[in-house]
Scaffold this motif. Structure first.
Motif, PDB file in Angstrom:
ATOM      1  N   TRP A 143       0.850  -1.191   0.000  1.00 26.98           N
ATOM      2  CA  TRP A 143       0.000   0.000   0.000  1.00 26.98           C
ATOM      3  C   TRP A 143       0.886   1.242   0.000  1.00 26.98           C
ATOM      4  O   TRP A 143       2.077   1.169   0.288  1.00 26.98           O
ATOM      5  N   HIS A 144       0.253   2.367  -0.349  1.00 25.53           N
ATOM      6  CA  HIS A 144       0.946   3.644  -0.385  1.00 25.53           C
ATOM      7  C   HIS A 144       0.174   4.653   0.455  1.00 25.53           C
ATOM      8  O   HIS A 144      -0.912   4.368   0.973  1.00 25.53           O
ATOM      9  N   THR A 145       0.740   5.831   0.578  1.00 22.81           N
ATOM     10  CA  THR A 145       0.149   6.894   1.386  1.00 22.81           C
ATOM     11  C   THR A 145      -0.352   8.016   0.487  1.00 22.81           C
ATOM     12  O   THR A 145       0.266   8.317  -0.544  1.00 22.81           O
ATOM     13  N   VAL A 146      -1.464   8.612   0.870  1.00 22.81           N
ATOM     14  CA  VAL A 146      -2.011   9.736   0.121  1.00 22.81           C
ATOM     15  C   VAL A 146      -0.954  10.834   0.003  1.00 22.81           C
ATOM     16  O   VAL A 146      -0.317  11.209   0.991  1.00 22.81           O
ATOM     17  N   GLY A 147      -0.776  11.344  -1.203  1.00 29.70           N
ATOM     18  CA  GLY A 147       0.231  12.355  -1.460  1.00 29.70           C
ATOM     19  C   GLY A 147       1.459  11.831  -2.159  1.00 29.70           C
ATOM     20  O   GLY A 147       2.279  12.623  -2.655  1.00 29.70           O
ATOM     21  N   GLU A 148       1.616  10.500  -2.256  1.00 32.73           N
ATOM     22  CA  GLU A 148       2.776   9.929  -2.926  1.00 32.73           C
ATOM     23  C   GLU A 148       2.592   9.922  -4.442  1.00 32.73           C
ATOM     24  O   GLU A 148       1.482  10.037  -4.957  1.00 32.73           O
ATOM     25  N   LEU A 149       3.710   9.747  -5.142  1.00 33.88           N
ATOM     26  CA  LEU A 149       3.728   9.552  -6.586  1.00 33.88           C
ATOM     27  C   LEU A 149       4.179   8.125  -6.858  1.00 33.88           C
ATOM     28  O   LEU A 149       5.245   7.709  -6.410  1.00 33.88           O
ATOM     29  N   VAL A 150       3.383   7.356  -7.584  1.00 30.74           N
ATOM     30  CA  VAL A 150       3.643   5.940  -7.820  1.00 30.74           C
ATOM     31  C   VAL A 150       4.017   5.734  -9.276  1.00 30.74           C
ATOM     32  O   VAL A 150       3.313   6.212 -10.186  1.00 30.74           O
ATOM     33  N   ASP A 151       5.114   5.021  -9.499  1.00 30.18           N
ATOM     34  CA  ASP A 151       5.553   4.693 -10.853  1.00 30.18           C
ATOM     35  C   ASP A 151       4.666   3.582 -11.410  1.00 30.18           C
ATOM     36  O   ASP A 151       4.558   2.507 -10.822  1.00 30.18           O
ATOM     37  N   VAL A 152       4.016   3.837 -12.536  1.00 26.21           N
ATOM     38  CA  VAL A 152       3.114   2.864 -13.150  1.00 26.21           C
ATOM     39  C   VAL A 152       3.634   2.438 -14.522  1.00 26.21           C
ATOM     40  O   VAL A 152       2.863   2.039 -15.397  1.00 26.21           O
ATOM     41  N   SER A 153       4.956   2.509 -14.717  1.00 27.71           N
ATOM     42  CA  SER A 153       5.530   2.174 -16.016  1.00 27.71           C
ATOM     43  C   SER A 153       5.439   0.688 -16.321  1.00 27.71           C
ATOM     44  O   SER A 153       5.630   0.286 -17.478  1.00 27.71           O
ATOM     45  N   ASP A 154       5.162  -0.162 -15.320  1.00 29.19           N
ATOM     46  CA  ASP A 154       5.054  -1.607 -15.572  1.00 29.19           C
ATOM     47  C   ASP A 154       3.744  -1.988 -16.265  1.00 29.19           C
ATOM     48  O   ASP A 154       3.605  -3.125 -16.725  1.00 29.19           O
ATOM     49  N   VAL A 155       2.794  -1.072 -16.313  1.00 31.22           N
ATOM     50  CA  VAL A 155       1.515  -1.377 -16.966  1.00 31.22           C
ATOM     51  C   VAL A 155       1.712  -1.304 -18.475  1.00 31.22           C
ATOM     52  O   VAL A 155       2.105  -0.272 -19.019  1.00 31.22           O
ATOM     53  N   ARG A 156       1.461  -2.395 -19.150  1.00 26.99           N
ATOM     54  CA  ARG A 156       1.628  -2.458 -20.602  1.00 26.99           C
ATOM     55  C   ARG A 156       0.399  -3.115 -21.229  1.00 26.99           C
ATOM     56  O   ARG A 156      -0.413  -3.750 -20.550  1.00 26.99           O
ATOM     57  N   SER A 157       0.296  -2.982 -22.501  1.00 29.71           N
ATOM     58  CA  SER A 157      -0.781  -3.656 -23.223  1.00 29.71           C
ATOM     59  C   SER A 157      -0.411  -5.114 -23.430  1.00 29.71           C
ATOM     60  O   SER A 157       0.662  -5.576 -23.042  1.00 29.71           O
TER      61      SER A 157
END
Length: 293
Positions: A143-157
């Protein structure tokens, strides 16, 4: 290495690098022998590198405690970075980026032949950090905390080609992200579950990110009053400081004006009494005189 596999090179006494100098961090040289009475030590490490980040805090890694008796000299290649040095400035650990991964070269041995580092408490976490760094391993956070920036580069088609992404917030709002950038990030502005998927994907699978409120906001533990006193700003005004440091006799003399005011009030009271008595006696004498009757 070019396809993403890390490589660790340990420069022992018989190591040669003539066949792999195009990928190694440097060219090996002669063996340096330190006398047993004055062995070498690790004098500097790059604390900003992921390998040494767990040793940055105090009392988390005593690298100078390891005694180094032998090591190879290394002519560092162009573009390579020295991550650790011995006490005489010679490179101890050098890294070179090759393709999608990197090559690390340790100029001593990892057994207890050329040093006693294998007997030190830092040895096991040091080797583990090297393995994590070369393999690109990283623990995923649940889980993460409100206010963070999460890397979502692993999401691919499905084809593995970066495409525009769509993120759905807990409130239902949709945000478009450009997955073609180097590291697309998703800002977590709400508490709940975020869903991220390629915009043109028909699959129901999506990256789900849990966003929680910072638990520090619900901390009900008692607060140390001494900590609050330390957090208060220190008064530096010279006037306030001078007023607070005035001695009692000086402070008393500065307040003597009340004595004069009291004396003036008493004089006025006496004068009023005398004046009133004279007026009363004059009226009484005028009433008792024959002319008045």
């Amino acid at each position: 290495v070019e396809d993403g596999g890390g490589l660790l090179v340990v420069a022992g006494p018989h190591a040669t690098d003539a066949a792999a100098r195009d990928v190694l961090p440097g060219t090996l040289g002669s063996v340096v022998e330190r006398v047993p009475e004055r062995p070498g030590t690790i004098g500097w490490v790059d604390a900003s590198n992921p390998i040494f980040e767990i040793f940055a805090a105090p009392r988390t890694g005593d690298f100078p405690a390891a005694r180094i008796f032998h090591y190879r000299t290394l002519n560092v290649a162009q573009g390579a970075h020295v991550l650790a040095r011995f006490d005489d400035g010679a490179p101890a650990l050098v890294e070179r980026q090759v393709g999608k991964s990197s090559v690390l070269e340790w100029t001593s041995t990892l057994d207890n032949d050329w040093s006693d580092m294998a007997l030190q408490p830092i040895f096991l976490p040091f080797v583990q950090q090297i393995a994590r760094h070369l393999s690109g391993y990283g623990k995923s956070r649940p889980w993460h905390t409100v206010g963070e920036l999460v890397d979502v580069s692993d999401v691919r088609s499905n084809e593995g080609v970066p495409q525009p992404l769509v993120a759905r917030s807990p409130s239902g709002a949709r945000t478009s992200l450009d997955a073609r950038s180097h590291a697309p990030v998703l800002p977590l502005d709400e508490a709940g579950f975020y869903e991220v998927r390629p915009a043109r994907s028909t699959s129901r699978d999506a990256l789900v990110i849990a966003s929680n409120v910072d638990p520090a906001e619900s901390d009900l533990s008692s607060f140390d009053p001494n900590e609050m006193v330390k957090a208060l700003p220190v008064r530096t005004d010279a006037t306030v400081h001078a007023r607070d440091t005035v001695a009692p006799p000086e402070q008393e003399r500065s307040q003597d004006v009340w004595k004069y005011l009291l004396a003036a009030v008493l004089l006025m009271l006496v004068a009023e009494t005398v004046f009133a008595n004279r007026i009363t006696r004059g009226r009484s004498a005028a009433i008792q005189s024959p002319e008045a009757t």
